[in-house]
Motif scaffolding. Structure first.
Motif, PDB file in Angstrom:
ATOM      1  N   VAL A   2     -58.080 -45.195  43.251  1.00  0.00           N
ATOM      2  CA  VAL A   2     -57.405 -44.043  42.944  1.00  0.00           C
ATOM      3  C   VAL A   2     -58.284 -43.234  43.854  1.00  0.00           C
ATOM      4  O   VAL A   2     -59.419 -43.129  43.402  1.00  0.00           O
ATOM      5  CB  VAL A   2     -57.291 -44.067  41.043  1.00  0.00           C
ATOM      6  CG1 VAL A   2     -57.124 -41.750  40.792  1.00  0.00           C
ATOM      7  CG2 VAL A   2     -56.904 -44.019  40.329  1.00  0.00           C
ATOM      8  N   SER A   3     -57.438 -42.203  44.098  1.00  0.00           N
ATOM      9  CA  SER A   3     -58.517 -41.406  45.361  1.00  0.00           C
ATOM     10  C   SER A   3     -57.980 -39.848  44.483  1.00  0.00           C
ATOM     11  O   SER A   3     -56.608 -39.405  44.376  1.00  0.00           O
ATOM     12  CB  SER A   3     -58.096 -41.433  46.414  1.00  0.00           C
ATOM     13  OG  SER A   3     -56.595 -41.219  46.737  1.00  0.00           O
ATOM     14  N   ARG A   4     -58.660 -38.472  45.037  1.00  0.00           N
ATOM     15  CA  ARG A   4     -58.643 -37.536  45.180  1.00  0.00           C
ATOM     16  C   ARG A   4     -58.029 -37.195  45.909  1.00  0.00           C
ATOM     17  O   ARG A   4     -59.034 -36.499  47.716  1.00  0.00           O
ATOM     18  CB  ARG A   4     -59.697 -37.082  43.896  1.00  0.00           C
ATOM     19  CG  ARG A   4     -60.080 -37.722  42.937  1.00  0.00           C
ATOM     20  CD  ARG A   4     -59.330 -37.259  41.667  1.00  0.00           C
ATOM     21  NE  ARG A   4     -59.504 -38.332  40.579  1.00  0.00           N
ATOM     22  CZ  ARG A   4     -58.810 -38.297  39.687  1.00  0.00           C
ATOM     23  NH1 ARG A   4     -57.855 -36.982  39.516  1.00  0.00           N
ATOM     24  NH2 ARG A   4     -59.188 -38.997  38.572  1.00  0.00           N
ATOM     25  N   ASP A   5     -57.285 -35.740  46.456  1.00  0.00           N
ATOM     26  CA  ASP A   5     -56.573 -35.511  47.697  1.00  0.00           C
ATOM     27  C   ASP A   5     -56.212 -33.984  46.882  1.00  0.00           C
ATOM     28  O   ASP A   5     -55.414 -33.370  46.459  1.00  0.00           O
ATOM     29  CB  ASP A   5     -55.074 -35.838  48.464  1.00  0.00           C
ATOM     30  CG  ASP A   5     -55.340 -35.053  49.267  1.00  0.00           C
ATOM     31  OD1 ASP A   5     -55.733 -33.967  50.556  1.00  0.00           O
ATOM     32  OD2 ASP A   5     -54.098 -35.648  49.852  1.00  0.00           O
ATOM     33  N   GLY A   6     -57.815 -33.148  47.116  1.00  0.00           N
ATOM     34  CA  GLY A   6     -57.211 -31.409  46.535  1.00  0.00           C
ATOM     35  C   GLY A   6     -57.788 -31.995  45.070  1.00  0.00           C
ATOM     36  O   GLY A   6     -58.230 -32.657  44.174  1.00  0.00           O
ATOM     37  N   ASP A   7     -56.812 -30.956  44.431  1.00  0.00           N
ATOM     38  CA  ASP A   7     -56.139 -31.252  43.349  1.00  0.00           C
ATOM     39  C   ASP A   7     -55.501 -32.572  43.208  1.00  0.00           C
ATOM     40  O   ASP A   7     -55.061 -32.122  41.777  1.00  0.00           O
ATOM     41  CB  ASP A   7     -55.372 -29.862  42.707  1.00  0.00           C
ATOM     42  CG  ASP A   7     -55.887 -28.782  42.976  1.00  0.00           C
ATOM     43  OD1 ASP A   7     -57.382 -28.559  42.639  1.00  0.00           O
ATOM     44  OD2 ASP A   7     -55.896 -27.306  42.847  1.00  0.00           O
ATOM     45  N   ALA A   8     -54.455 -32.822  44.126  1.00  0.00           N
ATOM     46  CA  ALA A   8     -53.937 -33.971  43.869  1.00  0.00           C
ATOM     47  C   ALA A   8     -54.037 -34.884  43.309  1.00  0.00           C
ATOM     48  O   ALA A   8     -55.609 -35.405  44.546  1.00  0.00           O
ATOM     49  CB  ALA A   8     -52.533 -34.774  44.696  1.00  0.00           C
ATOM     50  N   THR A  59     -54.602 -36.384  31.092  1.00  0.00           N
ATOM     51  CA  THR A  59     -54.577 -34.990  32.143  1.00  0.00           C
ATOM     52  C   THR A  59     -54.850 -36.345  33.318  1.00  0.00           C
ATOM     53  O   THR A  59     -55.145 -37.997  32.964  1.00  0.00           O
ATOM     54  CB  THR A  59     -55.760 -34.322  32.305  1.00  0.00           C
ATOM     55  OG1 THR A  59     -57.026 -34.245  32.728  1.00  0.00           O
ATOM     56  CG2 THR A  59     -55.681 -32.866  31.392  1.00  0.00           C
ATOM     57  N   LEU A  60     -54.745 -35.882  34.189  1.00  0.00           N
ATOM     58  CA  LEU A  60     -54.834 -36.706  35.817  1.00  0.00           C
ATOM     59  C   LEU A  60     -56.511 -37.071  35.282  1.00  0.00           C
ATOM     60  O   LEU A  60     -55.996 -38.635  36.322  1.00  0.00           O
ATOM     61  CB  LEU A  60     -54.163 -35.633  36.545  1.00  0.00           C
ATOM     62  CG  LEU A  60     -53.157 -35.191  36.962  1.00  0.00           C
ATOM     63  CD1 LEU A  60     -52.449 -34.939  38.533  1.00  0.00           C
ATOM     64  CD2 LEU A  60     -52.078 -36.417  36.837  1.00  0.00           C
ATOM     65  N   GLU A  61     -57.354 -36.816  35.312  1.00  0.00           N
ATOM     66  CA  GLU A  61     -58.281 -36.744  35.287  1.00  0.00           C
ATOM     67  C   GLU A  61     -58.945 -37.802  34.327  1.00  0.00           C
ATOM     68  O   GLU A  61     -59.912 -38.999  35.068  1.00  0.00           O
ATOM     69  CB  GLU A  61     -59.404 -35.699  34.938  1.00  0.00           C
ATOM     70  CG  GLU A  61     -59.631 -34.354  36.197  1.00  0.00           C
ATOM     71  CD  GLU A  61     -60.268 -34.959  36.907  1.00  0.00           C
ATOM     72  OE1 GLU A  61     -60.577 -35.601  37.387  1.00  0.00           O
ATOM     73  OE2 GLU A  61     -59.652 -33.624  38.012  1.00  0.00           O
ATOM     74  N   ASP A  62     -57.797 -38.681  33.885  1.00  0.00           N
ATOM     75  CA  ASP A  62     -57.876 -40.229  32.382  1.00  0.00           C
ATOM     76  C   ASP A  62     -57.350 -41.392  33.268  1.00  0.00           C
ATOM     77  O   ASP A  62     -57.561 -42.583  33.201  1.00  0.00           O
ATOM     78  CB  ASP A  62     -57.149 -39.500  31.761  1.00  0.00           C
ATOM     79  CG  ASP A  62     -57.655 -38.702  30.501  1.00  0.00           C
ATOM     80  OD1 ASP A  62     -59.107 -38.727  30.238  1.00  0.00           O
ATOM     81  OD2 ASP A  62     -57.080 -37.761  29.857  1.00  0.00           O
ATOM     82  N   ILE A  63     -56.793 -41.113  35.110  1.00  0.00           N
ATOM     83  CA  ILE A  63     -56.454 -41.969  35.979  1.00  0.00           C
ATOM     84  C   ILE A  63     -57.599 -42.836  36.661  1.00  0.00           C
ATOM     85  O   ILE A  63     -58.105 -41.698  37.537  1.00  0.00           O
ATOM     86  CB  ILE A  63     -55.203 -41.044  36.783  1.00  0.00           C
ATOM     87  CG1 ILE A  63     -53.868 -41.153  35.870  1.00  0.00           C
ATOM     88  CG2 ILE A  63     -54.784 -42.671  37.289  1.00  0.00           C
ATOM     89  CD1 ILE A  63     -52.621 -40.668  36.164  1.00  0.00           C
TER      90      ILE A  63
END
Length: 265
Positions: free
Chosen positions: A189-195, A224-228
Motif C-alpha cells: 500500500v502506497s500513498r499518492d497525495g490523497d489517493a 476510510t482509506l487510512e485503514d488499508i
C-alpha cells in the motif's frame, strides 16, 4: 576331576547359548511386534485423507506462530485461488456445495480450450457470500444455480474425485456484461497525495481516492482509506466507466477502485 570340570564348562556354554537364543528370539518377536505397530499407525483412512480443508488452514495459520506479522506473511503467501463457474447444488445443513469450475487449457496445437471441473466446496459460516451488484450478503440456500459465480478458494485441495476445497469468498449473480467484484489481499500500500495505490496478491495495482466508497463488512464501524494497509482483506468493485487501465481515475494504476468493502481481521 578334569573331566567333570570340562563337562561342567560344556554344560555352562550350552546354557549360555540357549539363553542367548531365547533372548534373540524374544528380541525378534518384540521387533516384529513393534514394526507391525508402526505400520498400522502410519496407515491413513480415506476419511483422514479427505478431511475438511478448513482444518488444514487453521494448522497453517497456527504454525505461523504468535506474531501477527508472521501470520500475515503466511496468509499472503497462501494466496487464494480465483475460479468462476456455476454452483449446481447446495447442502446448507452441512455447509457444502457442488461447483462447476470453468477452466481453460492449451492443447497441442496452441489453441485454448474450455473444460468444466466439478469441485466440492466446503463453506464455513464465516465465508462471505455477496451479491455482485449490491455487495449485500446472500444465504447459501438462496444461490441461483443459473447465475455466474466467482469463488476464491484455498490452495489446498484433496486428491479425491471430485476434489474438495474450502471457499474463502463467494460472489454471486455476476452480470454477463459487467466486471465482477474482486477479492483482494493488499500486498503493498502506497500513498499518492490523497489517493491510495493498492497492490494485490496477483500484482494488480488499484487506485482509490476520495470518490471511492469505503464500507465495512457486517459492521457499523467507520472505515476510510487510512485503514488499508498491507495484509488488509477487501472486496473491490470497479466503476464500469472507469475500470480500464489508462483512464483518468485509474491514472498509472491498472484499475480504479470505485467501491471497497473492508473485512475486519
Amino acid at each position: 576331576m578334569k573331566k567333570k570340570t570340562n563337562r561342567s564348562i560344556l554344560m555352562a556354554l550350552i546354557a549360555v547359548m540357549a539363553a542367548a537364543g531365547i533372548m534373540t528370539g524374544c528380541g525378534s518377536k518384540a521387533d516384529a511386534a513393534e514394526t507391525t505397530t508402526i505400520a498400522i499407525e502410519s496407515q491413513e483412512t480415506a476419511e483422514e485423507r479427505n478431511e475438511t480443508i478448513a482444518e488444514s488452514e487453521v494448522s497453517v495459520e497456527t504454525a505461523a506462530g504468535e506474531s501477527g506479522a508472521e501470520q500475515e506473511e503466511v496468509y499472503i503467501d497462501m494466496q487464494p485461488v480465483s475460479k468462476w463457474g456455476h454452483i449446481t447444488s447446495v447442502d446448507p445443513d452441512n455447509g457444502r456445495a457442488n461447483f462447476d469450475s470453468n477452466e481453460y487449457y492449451e492443447d497441442e496445437d496452441g489453441n485454448y480450450k474450455e473444460t468444466v471441473t466439478e469441485i466440492v466446496l466446503h463453506i464455513p459460516e464465516s465465508t462471505p457470500i455477496l451479491d455482485a451488484s449490491t455487495l449485500m450478503p446472500v444465504d447459501l440456500s438462496d444461490i441461483d444455480p443459473e447465475s455466474t459465480v466467482y469463488v476464491w478458494t484455498s490452495q489446498a485441495m484433496t486428491m479425491s474425485l471430485p476434489p474438495q476445497t474450502t471457499a474463502q469468498v463467494i460472489i454471486v449473480n455476476v452480470p454477463e456484461d459487467a466486471s465482477a467484484p474482486m477479492y483482494v489481499i493488499a500486498k503493498e500500500v502506497s500513498r499518492d497525495g490523497d489517493a491510495v495505490i493498492i497492490t494485490d496478491q496477483d500484482g494488480v495495482k488499484w487506485r482509490a481516492d476520495a470518490d471511492s466508497q469505503v464500507s465495512p463488512y457486517l459492521t457499523r464501524n467507520i472505515v476510510t482509506l487510512e485503514d488499508i494497509e498491507a495484509g488488509t482483506r477487501m472486496i473491490i468493485s470497479q466503476d464500469s466507466e472507469t475500470s480500464t487501465s489508462g483512464t483518468e481515475k485509474a491514472a498509472d494504476a491498472d484499475a480504479y477502485a470505485a467501491k471497497i468493502m473492508l473485512f475486519a481481521d
